[in-house]
Write a protein that holds these residues in place. Structure first.
Motif, mmCIF file in Angstrom:
data_model
loop_
_atom_site.group_PDB
_atom_site.id
_atom_site.type_symbol
_atom_site.label_atom_id
_atom_site.label_comp_id
_atom_site.label_asym_id
_atom_site.label_seq_id
_atom_site.Cartn_x
_atom_site.Cartn_y
_atom_site.Cartn_z
ATOM 1 N N UNK A 85 91.732 86.438 20.601
ATOM 2 C CA UNK A 85 92.796 86.195 19.619
ATOM 3 C C UNK A 85 94.026 87.062 19.923
ATOM 4 N N UNK A 86 93.810 88.338 20.226
ATOM 5 C CA UNK A 86 94.920 89.237 20.564
ATOM 6 C C UNK A 86 95.687 88.749 21.786
ATOM 7 N N UNK A 87 94.960 88.300 22.809
ATOM 8 C CA UNK A 87 95.608 87.821 24.033
ATOM 9 C C UNK A 87 96.405 86.549 23.763
ATOM 10 N N UNK A 88 95.845 85.646 22.977
ATOM 11 C CA UNK A 88 96.569 84.422 22.643
ATOM 12 C C UNK A 88 97.834 84.740 21.848
ATOM 13 N N UNK A 89 97.722 85.601 20.854
ATOM 14 C CA UNK A 89 98.889 85.975 20.050
ATOM 15 C C UNK A 89 99.952 86.622 20.942
ATOM 16 N N UNK A 90 99.546 87.518 21.808
ATOM 17 C CA UNK A 90 100.497 88.186 22.703
ATOM 18 C C UNK A 90 101.192 87.177 23.609
ATOM 19 N N UNK A 91 100.436 86.198 24.107
ATOM 20 C CA UNK A 91 101.032 85.188 24.973
ATOM 21 C C UNK A 91 101.970 84.256 24.233
ATOM 22 N N UNK A 92 101.677 83.960 22.981
ATOM 23 C CA UNK A 92 102.489 83.026 22.194
ATOM 24 C C UNK A 92 103.700 83.682 21.538
ATOM 25 N N UNK A 93 103.619 84.971 21.297
ATOM 26 C CA UNK A 93 104.668 85.689 20.569
ATOM 27 C C UNK A 93 106.053 85.502 21.208
ATOM 28 N N UNK A 94 106.155 85.689 22.506
ATOM 29 C CA UNK A 94 107.456 85.621 23.181
ATOM 30 C C UNK A 94 108.059 84.221 23.145
ATOM 31 N N UNK A 95 107.325 83.177 23.562
ATOM 32 C CA UNK A 95 107.955 81.853 23.489
ATOM 33 C C UNK A 95 108.282 81.432 22.054
ATOM 34 N N UNK A 96 107.447 81.803 21.100
ATOM 35 C CA UNK A 96 107.737 81.440 19.711
ATOM 36 C C UNK A 96 108.975 82.185 19.207
ATOM 37 N N UNK A 97 109.122 83.437 19.577
ATOM 38 C CA UNK A 97 110.309 84.197 19.173
ATOM 39 C C UNK A 97 111.571 83.622 19.816
ATOM 40 N N UNK A 98 111.419 83.008 20.997
ATOM 41 C CA UNK A 98 112.558 82.405 21.692
ATOM 42 C C UNK A 98 112.861 81.000 21.181
ATOM 43 N N UNK A 99 112.091 80.548 20.193
ATOM 44 C CA UNK A 99 112.375 79.253 19.585
ATOM 45 C C UNK A 99 111.520 78.111 20.079
ATOM 46 N N UNK A 100 110.541 78.360 20.912
ATOM 47 C CA UNK A 100 109.677 77.297 21.431
ATOM 48 C C UNK A 100 108.531 77.015 20.463
ATOM 49 N N UNK A 101 108.918 76.480 19.294
ATOM 50 C CA UNK A 101 107.921 76.106 18.297
ATOM 51 C C UNK A 101 108.159 74.662 17.907
ATOM 52 N N UNK A 102 107.133 73.987 17.403
ATOM 53 C CA UNK A 102 107.334 72.591 17.015
ATOM 54 C C UNK A 102 108.461 72.450 16.000
ATOM 55 N N UNK A 103 109.219 71.343 16.090
ATOM 56 C CA UNK A 103 110.285 71.113 15.108
ATOM 57 C C UNK A 103 109.730 71.164 13.686
ATOM 58 N N UNK A 104 110.536 71.705 12.793
ATOM 59 C CA UNK A 104 110.114 71.809 11.402
ATOM 60 C C UNK A 104 109.417 73.114 11.078
ATOM 61 N N UNK A 105 109.236 73.988 12.066
ATOM 62 C CA UNK A 105 108.556 75.259 11.844
ATOM 63 C C UNK A 105 109.473 76.454 12.087
ATOM 64 N N UNK A 106 110.758 76.211 12.149
ATOM 65 C CA UNK A 106 111.703 77.294 12.437
ATOM 66 C C UNK A 106 111.755 78.354 11.344
ATOM 67 N N UNK A 107 111.333 78.000 10.139
ATOM 68 C CA UNK A 107 111.364 78.971 9.039
ATOM 69 C C UNK A 107 110.113 79.861 9.010
ATOM 70 N N UNK A 108 109.129 79.545 9.839
ATOM 71 C CA UNK A 108 107.905 80.348 9.910
ATOM 72 C C UNK A 108 108.153 81.503 10.878
ATOM 73 N N UNK A 109 107.928 82.736 10.454
ATOM 74 C CA UNK A 109 108.120 83.860 11.377
ATOM 75 C C UNK A 109 107.256 83.683 12.639
ATOM 76 N N UNK A 110 107.831 83.969 13.806
ATOM 77 C CA UNK A 110 107.107 83.774 15.067
ATOM 78 C C UNK A 110 105.746 84.466 15.103
ATOM 79 N N UNK A 111 105.649 85.658 14.535
ATOM 80 C CA UNK A 111 104.379 86.395 14.552
ATOM 81 C C UNK A 111 103.301 85.637 13.778
#
Length: 186
Positions: free
Chosen positions: A119-145
């Protein structure tokens, strides 16, 4: 002994290989340090020179696999609609190729430490792209973390479910299902 000593690297490599080989055919909780040492062709005390306990060794042995899995999850283009991306299919192919080990590690008698590390490794890997805006449309209001934790938990849940299927569906099919749930596959 220094970490960069070739003998240390060689011994650790043999120990990691031994525990992974044993864990593919047996419940990790039933594997003893003595069996690992015998398979690695070292004495039992050598295991404790390099690792605190069996779980510490298993976690170290799985670190490369966990890193590969997290990298695949991070490469998914969550913002782009369409079919399951190749990186997500690769993630499930990775797990499928090591199904006996993942089934044991994530199953009811598996390792809580392994699950937490995954879980920690997945979160660490996802944190950067999500913070850069690579999240599904409609989820921009959800904090990347929070989004990273959500997707990591969802992936672990889907992987665990998939490994329990008899027979498990093909990796591409479960990746498509996962993409519909966590990505832009809708």
């Amino acid at each position: 002994m220094p970490e960069d000593d070739p003998r240390v690297r060689r011994t650790r490599s043999r120990l990691r290989s031994a525990v992974l080989e044993l864990a593919e055919v047996r419940d990790p909780d039933s594997i003893t340090v003595a069996e690992i040492a015998q398979r690695a062709e070292v004495n039992r005390a050598t295991v404790y020179v390099h690792y605190r306990d069996r779980d510490d060794l298993v976690l170290d042995a799985m670190e490369t696999a966990v890193g590969e899995l997290a990298a695949d999850a991070a490469r998914c283009p969550y913002r782009e609609p369409g079919p399951a991306p190749a990186a997500l299919v690769a993630l499930f192919e990775h797990v499928g190729a090591r199904a006996p080990l993942y089934r044991r590690m994530l199953g009811p008698y598996g390792s809580a430490r392994f699950c937490a590390r995954l879980r920690e490794a997945l979160v660490a890997g996802l944190r950067t792209p999500f913070a850069a805006g690579s999240r599904p449309p409609g989820h921009d209001d959800v904090p990347p973390e929070i989004h990273a934790h959500h997707v990591a938990g969802a992936l672990i849940g889907i992987i665990t479910y998939w490994l329990g299927e008899h027979p498990p569906r093909p990796a591409a099919e479960i990746a498509a299902t996962a993409w519909n749930l966590i990505g832009s596959g809708r």
